[in-house]
Every structure is written in C-alpha cells, then in structure tokens.
Write an enzyme that holds these catalytic residues in place. Structure first.
Site, PDB file in Angstrom:
ATOM      1  N   ARG A 200      40.989  62.808  54.699  1.00 21.22           N
ATOM      2  CA  ARG A 200      41.366  62.506  53.306  1.00 21.22           C
ATOM      3  C   ARG A 200      42.428  61.414  53.197  1.00 21.22           C
ATOM      4  O   ARG A 200      43.168  61.348  52.222  1.00 21.22           O
ATOM      5  CB  ARG A 200      41.834  63.758  52.575  1.00 21.22           C
ATOM      6  CG  ARG A 200      40.748  64.826  52.448  1.00 21.22           C
ATOM      7  CD  ARG A 200      41.100  65.850  51.376  1.00 21.22           C
ATOM      8  NE  ARG A 200      40.132  66.933  51.365  1.00 21.22           N
ATOM      9  CZ  ARG A 200      40.275  68.065  52.038  1.00 21.22           C
ATOM     10  NH1 ARG A 200      41.341  68.270  52.777  1.00 21.22           N
ATOM     11  NH2 ARG A 200      39.341  68.993  51.970  1.00 21.22           N
TER      12      ARG A 200
ATOM     13  N   LYS B 259      40.756  47.127  47.669  1.00 19.67           N
ATOM     14  CA  LYS B 259      39.340  47.409  47.422  1.00 19.67           C
ATOM     15  C   LYS B 259      38.653  47.560  48.767  1.00 19.67           C
ATOM     16  O   LYS B 259      38.632  46.630  49.580  1.00 19.67           O
ATOM     17  CB  LYS B 259      38.695  46.255  46.659  1.00 19.67           C
ATOM     18  CG  LYS B 259      38.746  46.388  45.158  1.00 19.67           C
ATOM     19  CD  LYS B 259      37.743  45.423  44.550  1.00 19.67           C
ATOM     20  CE  LYS B 259      37.706  45.494  43.059  1.00 19.67           C
ATOM     21  NZ  LYS B 259      36.721  44.541  42.512  1.00 19.67           N
TER      22      LYS B 259
ATOM     23  N   GLU C  65      36.580  30.867  47.986  1.00 22.88           N
ATOM     24  CA  GLU C  65      37.250  32.013  47.346  1.00 22.88           C
ATOM     25  C   GLU C  65      38.647  31.631  46.882  1.00 22.88           C
ATOM     26  O   GLU C  65      39.132  32.125  45.862  1.00 22.88           O
ATOM     27  CB  GLU C  65      37.316  33.221  48.289  1.00 22.88           C
ATOM     28  CG  GLU C  65      36.007  33.963  48.479  1.00 22.88           C
ATOM     29  CD  GLU C  65      35.715  35.036  47.395  1.00 22.88           C
ATOM     30  OE1 GLU C  65      36.537  35.253  46.489  1.00 22.88           O
ATOM     31  OE2 GLU C  65      34.623  35.632  47.466  1.00 22.88           O
TER      32      GLU C  65
ATOM     33  N   LYS D 145      46.808  37.063  43.971  1.00 27.01           N
ATOM     34  CA  LYS D 145      46.133  38.343  44.154  1.00 27.01           C
ATOM     35  C   LYS D 145      47.100  39.497  43.928  1.00 27.01           C
ATOM     36  O   LYS D 145      46.780  40.472  43.237  1.00 27.01           O
ATOM     37  CB  LYS D 145      45.526  38.422  45.567  1.00 27.01           C
ATOM     38  CG  LYS D 145      44.741  39.694  45.865  1.00 27.01           C
ATOM     39  CD  LYS D 145      43.386  39.705  45.201  1.00 27.01           C
ATOM     40  CE  LYS D 145      42.557  40.925  45.542  1.00 27.01           C
ATOM     41  NZ  LYS D 145      41.615  40.727  46.646  1.00 27.01           N
TER      42      LYS D 145
ATOM     43  N   GLU E  22      41.191  48.022  38.519  1.00 22.84           N
ATOM     44  CA  GLU E  22      40.230  47.200  37.783  1.00 22.84           C
ATOM     45  C   GLU E  22      39.779  47.831  36.469  1.00 22.84           C
ATOM     46  O   GLU E  22      38.594  47.969  36.198  1.00 22.84           O
ATOM     47  CB  GLU E  22      39.011  46.882  38.674  1.00 22.84           C
ATOM     48  CG  GLU E  22      38.213  45.708  38.145  1.00 22.84           C
ATOM     49  CD  GLU E  22      37.112  45.280  39.104  1.00 22.84           C
ATOM     50  OE1 GLU E  22      37.416  45.007  40.270  1.00 22.84           O
ATOM     51  OE2 GLU E  22      35.955  45.237  38.661  1.00 22.84           O
TER      52      GLU E  22
ATOM     53  N   ARG F 226      41.994  42.674  36.439  1.00 23.74           N
ATOM     54  CA  ARG F 226      41.523  42.487  37.812  1.00 23.74           C
ATOM     55  C   ARG F 226      40.061  42.071  37.863  1.00 23.74           C
ATOM     56  O   ARG F 226      39.614  41.434  38.825  1.00 23.74           O
ATOM     57  CB  ARG F 226      41.747  43.772  38.626  1.00 23.74           C
ATOM     58  CG  ARG F 226      41.397  43.592  40.096  1.00 23.74           C
ATOM     59  CD  ARG F 226      41.879  44.712  40.998  1.00 23.74           C
ATOM     60  NE  ARG F 226      41.511  44.441  42.377  1.00 23.74           N
ATOM     61  CZ  ARG F 226      41.944  45.127  43.418  1.00 23.74           C
ATOM     62  NH1 ARG F 226      42.762  46.134  43.243  1.00 23.74           N
ATOM     63  NH2 ARG F 226      41.561  44.804  44.638  1.00 23.74           N
TER      64      ARG F 226
ATOM     65  N   ASN G  23      36.414  38.892  39.921  1.00 21.34           N
ATOM     66  CA  ASN G  23      34.988  38.996  40.225  1.00 21.34           C
ATOM     67  C   ASN G  23      34.197  37.794  39.719  1.00 21.34           C
ATOM     68  O   ASN G  23      32.971  37.824  39.703  1.00 21.34           O
ATOM     69  CB  ASN G  23      34.410  40.278  39.624  1.00 21.34           C
ATOM     70  CG  ASN G  23      35.054  41.510  40.215  1.00 21.34           C
ATOM     71  OD1 ASN G  23      35.351  41.550  41.411  1.00 21.34           O
ATOM     72  ND2 ASN G  23      35.296  42.509  39.390  1.00 21.34           N
TER      73      ASN G  23
ATOM     74  N   HIS H  47      30.850  36.966  41.103  1.00 20.59           N
ATOM     75  CA  HIS H  47      30.417  38.079  41.949  1.00 20.59           C
ATOM     76  C   HIS H  47      29.184  38.798  41.410  1.00 20.59           C
ATOM     77  O   HIS H  47      28.400  39.330  42.190  1.00 20.59           O
ATOM     78  CB  HIS H  47      31.553  39.071  42.167  1.00 20.59           C
ATOM     79  CG  HIS H  47      32.562  38.604  43.185  1.00 20.59           C
ATOM     80  ND1 HIS H  47      33.315  37.464  43.008  1.00 20.59           N
ATOM     81  CD2 HIS H  47      32.919  39.109  44.396  1.00 20.59           C
ATOM     82  CE1 HIS H  47      34.110  37.298  44.063  1.00 20.59           C
ATOM     83  NE2 HIS H  47      33.886  38.287  44.918  1.00 20.59           N
TER      84      HIS H  47
ATOM     85  N   HIS I 128      26.613  38.793  44.119  1.00 19.95           N
ATOM     86  CA  HIS I 128      26.103  40.019  44.738  1.00 19.95           C
ATOM     87  C   HIS I 128      24.585  40.087  44.613  1.00 19.95           C
ATOM     88  O   HIS I 128      23.893  40.539  45.525  1.00 19.95           O
ATOM     89  CB  HIS I 128      26.733  41.253  44.101  1.00 19.95           C
ATOM     90  CG  HIS I 128      28.149  41.479  44.511  1.00 19.95           C
ATOM     91  ND1 HIS I 128      28.907  42.530  44.042  1.00 19.95           N
ATOM     92  CD2 HIS I 128      28.945  40.797  45.359  1.00 19.95           C
ATOM     93  CE1 HIS I 128      30.113  42.475  44.570  1.00 19.95           C
ATOM     94  NE2 HIS I 128      30.163  41.426  45.373  1.00 19.95           N
TER      95      HIS I 128
ATOM     96  N   HIS J 139      29.190  35.732  52.216  1.00 16.73           N
ATOM     97  CA  HIS J 139      29.664  36.247  50.929  1.00 16.73           C
ATOM     98  C   HIS J 139      30.278  35.121  50.086  1.00 16.73           C
ATOM     99  O   HIS J 139      29.938  34.951  48.915  1.00 16.73           O
ATOM    100  CB  HIS J 139      30.685  37.365  51.156  1.00 16.73           C
ATOM    101  CG  HIS J 139      31.313  37.877  49.895  1.00 16.73           C
ATOM    102  ND1 HIS J 139      30.598  38.515  48.916  1.00 16.73           N
ATOM    103  CD2 HIS J 139      32.596  37.813  49.445  1.00 16.73           C
ATOM    104  CE1 HIS J 139      31.413  38.836  47.917  1.00 16.73           C
ATOM    105  NE2 HIS J 139      32.624  38.419  48.222  1.00 16.73           N
TER     106      HIS J 139
END
Lengths: 370, 370
Positions: A129, A151, A193, A235, A245, A249, A253, A256, A260, A273
């Site tokens: 955990r 993330k 990026e 960042k 997010e 935030r 993206n 993205h 994606h 990526h």
C-alpha cells in the site's frame, strides 16, 4: 522555492506531507547514495528498477554510490519500450519487491525514462500500500516532465495510462550529463515536451526554445540546464496548484488526447511518446484555429519550430471514426465528453469542454485533403 | 460525529477532503440509488462489482434502486473466495471498467464481503488513477470492519494484501438485513472481528460481546445493530487518528500477523479470514502472557469467548521456521523486524517492536507440547 549553488539547482515541490525536492546537477548520479541517507534515518535495503538499455550504462554507478552509503541494493531490469508498460511488467516488479522482501519504509528507485518512472512509481504506490520512491530520470522527456508530479501508470490494452495512481516521489534526482548517451530521436522527442510548457503558459520560453533548438540538440550544457530548470519550475508550479488534475494541471495534457490516440492506433510501435504528443499538439493547434480560438498562423509557427527540431510531422492516416474511438477511451473524459486542451494563442492554453465530433471530422478531413 | 434517527445511524469519517458517511439502517439496500444521487451531481454510469454468491441474492435489488434513480448500471461478477483475491480478478475488473467506459467521476460499487470490497476498492483507486467507490458490505466481517477505513488490496502469491492502496470510499452503506442469508460459519468469523475491538481498546465491549454471543449468532436485530454501531464507531475513530497506519491503526491488526501466516501456509483454502485472525489472536494473547505483558488467564478468557462463538481453535501444525518464514513476508514489517500487536490486558493493545525469533519458537513449541 528554489536554491541555486553554482551549477546545482534545487526546487521544492510543496505538497504538505508529500513535499519533495527536485535536485538538478551535472554529475549528481554519483552521489545518490548520500542523498538517500539524508532522506532516510537508516540505510537498509533498496531496489533499483531500470531497463536493458539504461542499466548497462548507469546502474553500476548508482549501485556503487548506494553501496558506499551503506545500502543493500537489489535490482529489477525490464525490457525497453512503451509496449512493455504493461501489467506483466508490473507483476515482474512486484515479484522482485517480494523476492527482495522490501518493507514499508525501504525505497525503490526508478532509473530510466518515462516508462520506467511511471511503472516504478505505480508499483511503489501499490506494494504494501505504498513505499517511498525516488526518480532518477535519464531521458530529456523524463527530466523535463514525467519524473515530476507523481503521475504514475501502466497501459491497458485498450488505453494508455488507464491503470495508475497519483503518487509523489520522495526525491527527483536529475543529472543532465546522462543525456549524452541518448539517441538523437529521444532527445528530439524530449525537447518537444519542453516546448509544450511554452505553448500552454510561457510565450517567451517558446521563443527562447525556438531560438535555441540547434544548441539543445547538441546538448550544450548551458542551454540544456536552462531548459530543464525552466520546465521543472513550470511543472512544479502547476502540480502545486492542482496535484490530482482537477483543473489547471489538465493543460499539461496539450496534444495528449490526440497523441495517446496515435500511440494506441499504432500499438505503441511507431512513435515515441514525445513524437506522438507533438503530432497531437499540431492537431490541437489546428483545431484551436479552426474553432476560432487561436489566430491564423499559430499552427504554422508551431510546425516551424517542430520542423527545425526534426520531428516527424506526418499525421498518420486513420479516419475520423477511428480517431474518435481511440480517444473515447482516453482517461481524461468527463462523462461521455472528450476534453481537449486548446490554445487561445501561444503561451495561453485552456481546457475546451464542448468540442463536437463534427469538428473532429472536419479536422481530420483537413489533413487528408492537404 | 453521529446522527441517530429511529433505527438509522450515520457516522461521519472525518478525513478532510476524503470524508465520508457510514450509513447503517435495516432495509437500506433498497435505497442506494437515492443515496448516490445525493453524492453525485448527475446520475450517469456506474458499475457494481459482486461475486457469484452475493449477486443472485442482492444485485437485482441494488440494480433496481439505481436504475429507478436514473443510473445506467453495468456489472462485474467474480468468483467467490479469498483465493480469487488475485491480480487475475483485478484484471477482470479493469477489463469490465474499460468495457463500460466509466469515466473519472463515475462510481464503482462493491456489493459483497471483504474480498469484493478490497478488490473493488483497489481497482477503483487505480482505474484512471482513481474513481469514486461505494461500499455495500454484505458480511458481518465487512460490516464491522473491512468496509470502513480505505484499506484496499489484492494478494500476491507470496503474501496477503501485498498489492494495494489506502483509498477511502465515498460512502459505506450498511444494511444489517442482508446478513440473514449468511452461513453460520461466516457469521462466526465476522463476530470474531467484532470482538477484536473489545480486545484492543474497549474491555466493556468485550464483556458485552461475550454475554451476547448467542443472540449475535441468531442475528437478533438489537444485538447485531449495537454490535455494528459500536464497531463502526471504533473503526472510524481509529482511522481518523491514523489513516495510513503510521501508529495507532496498527492495533487493528491484532492477530493478523499470525493470521495472515496461517492463511498463507494453508493457501487460503482452509480458514476464513476471520477464523485465521481469531487463531492468530490466540497466539498473540499467549505471546503477550509469555512475554510478561498480559496477566495470566488472559488467553483463557479470550479462548472461552471464541469457544462459545464456536470457532475452530486448533492451531495448525507448522514448525516455527515455517511460521517465521510466512510472517517474514507479512507487509507490516519495519526493516527486518516483525511487528506484533500484543495486549497489556483485555481492552489495552499495543505494538511490540522487539519480539525475538526465539520467543516465537517458544510460542509455537508451547502449542506442539500442548
């Protein structure tokens, strides 16, 4: 928020009990052992997760520094590539953690790019955990973006980063010297990026990046250092405002949702990526123009920057329904809507909640026509 | 912290942004739809996760209430039993969530006992980096303990609950009426977990439980209701003090270090979780006496209570090294030490950090001799 000593720069990401430092310093890879001793009361066991490309280059140095600082080091070496960011690799890390019998307060260290960092962070969040984890990013993309902010994720066969957690590292340890061994293609994808921060929130940084692309590609230390500093600061600021997010935030993206989809439609085999996100950004910028948000010429300016960087600029040939389907599974949907990050202008991104499918059809058609 | 209206009782677990209600009311299963509408701005999609035993009994009622409240309901039905609390079941839930295209703000509902709740909660914590989840516990064990507090997990082949997250539900919805369909063995195992709160922090509750075991076994409403209320209140208090088990929450693991070892050594096929924990508790209480912490006669008193409950009291025959090995993988280790929860007396538990292996050898030997 930041401390600068000669060529060392430290930012604190202030998140209350989850706060941590981003430490940027050429050559710091050799000193990770001492850094860990400052974080933990006693040096006991730790595990380094890396991949078959990075481990032969840098694992021995990391291990030496850790062992000299009194740490007992085990390791878990994964195959290299986005297509291995799977539940199988997650299981491999879990088995290794169980085998090493790491306990709750013993850290796992991600030594690699975004894929290694994401998988290691997610594994750290789940094992018992949650155990501490450390990011040692070794690619431009990971140093300017993915290693900061917590993330973490693995991919599901039907969607990228669909299984993950918001889980902050205890330290991000950035040595720009390790970028020397990167392939040019990886460097370009990472710089793309970095340019993202300029597009969404800092027009002058976009201009600076555009002017310094040649130097960045040659990894000139002053330019690379300034780029990493600026990106980590951007960042950190965004993550401190919105850790999970719920709002601002989401701007990170940019590109993205389309990116994606590109990665998913090409099964993670064709584009890095950062390359896919750059293509996605071109689509988002064109959409911004087509919807009347951004002034004409914005896409041209972004494309010129990417062209100078030497990125692939051809949008792959899928029809609009394939795009919509691939994006329908993107994790940033709210309800049945797809959220797009668009630009009002360079340096000013926003979340557009109400783009209709026909706008996406028109967007894709405009590429097929061109 | 609590509101009582006739036979309805609501406790708030106050954890800042992660606060939620525990709602206890006979017959409330038929009203879950309305409860969800109070939690969410709009009723859209949701998914119910259950198992092959519980679903035929209660899923139709839950579905009806949800659909009447405007929810679009999908479902994921798992096999029944602790041995299915695996990464495979986790993958099954993930596939179902992807299939249903649940988005970030759409809830998943655990309808079942501790295994269903733990797996569903962990899946909710990971899917899209976290979606809301609701607990509808259907066993005594889940109603008095596991549905409250946000501990979620699946098992690793080498250790119980080794892969998981602290992830709080948005609501715990407890209908004591559903216990009527439970097997006696399940009821006994659940009552054993209730007795735990008496042992670690409330001697008078232990005495009350001991006096009311016959009524509890018959599920007499007043006794069951008082038992659930008391346990939820104890659990909520402990979780509010220590959400992520840095301190006092560890007391709730009384019997669990030994109990998990029993489950692991018997491969989750022989004992219910509550049975294994009861056996583990007997070992912990005997260890408390042998180490001089608890007065002589404490074990006898606990054993008498368990005996009246009709629990299996035979400690399985493994040698001390097998025990130590099985416990070495227990997730509650700190460094290389194993933490044991022991008693100063009934009603007063504590964390003992420095039990030496020879004490465990002596403990196991004392059973083999007896």
């Amino acid at each position: 928020m930041s401390e600068s000593v000669e060529n060392r720069q430290i930012y604190q990401v202030d998140l209350g009990a989850r706060s941590y430092d981003i430490h940027i310093e050429a050559g710091c890879l050799n000193h990770i052992g001492g850094a860990l001793n400052k974080l933990f009361n006693s040096s006991t066991r730790c595990m380094v997760v890396s991949n078959v490309t990075v481990a032969p280059l840098y694992l021995a140095r990391v291990r030496k520094s850790l062992e000299e600082a009194g740490w007992q080091v085990s390791e878990c070496i994964l195959p290299d590539g986005e297509r291995y960011k799977t539940i199988d690799s997650f299981n491999t890390i879990m088995d290794a953690l169980m085998q090493a019998r790491l306990s709750r307060n013993e850290p796992v260290i991600a030594l690699g790019g975004g894929v290694v960092g994401d998988m290691t962070g997610f594994s750290a969040s789940c094992y018992r955990r949650g155990i501490p984890f450390i990011q040692i990013p070794t690619t431009v993309l990971a140093q300017v973006d993915s290693s900061v902010g917590g993330k973490t994720a693995i991919n599901h066969p039907h969607g990228k980063n669909m299984i993950g957690a918001f889980y902050q590292p205890k330290l991000v340890w950035i040595d720009p010297d390790v970028l020397q061994t990167l392939a040019q293609r990886e460097i370009k994808a990472g710089i793309a990026e970095a340019i993202k921060y300029g597009l969404i929130r800092d027009a002058s940084f976009f201009d600076w990046m555009h002017s310094n692309i040649a130097a960045a590609l040659k990894l000139e230390p002053a330019v690379i250092s300034t780029m990493i500093h600026a990106c980590c600061q951007h960042k950190a600021e965004v993550v401190m405002q919105d850790e999970t997010e719920q709002g601002v935030r989401a701007l990170l993206n940019l590109g993205h949702t389309f990116g994606h989809a590109i990665e998913s439609m090409t099964r993670y085999t064709t584009y890095l990526h950062g390359e896919a996100v750059a293509l996605g950004t071109l689509l988002a910028v064109r959409l911004s123009e087509q919807c009347g948000y951004a002034p004409a010429g914005t896409e041209k300016k972004v494309a010129a920057c990417y062209k100078q960087l030497g990125l692939p600029l051809h949008i792959p040939d899928f029809d609009a329904s394939q795009w919509l389907d691939a994006m329908g599974h993107d994790k940033k949907n709210i309800g049945s809507q797809i959220r797009y990050i668009l630009l009002h202008k360079i340096g000013d991104g926003f979340v557009a909640g109400s783009i209709e499918p026909h706008a996406i059809h028109a967007l894709i058609d405009s590429y097929h026509a061109g």
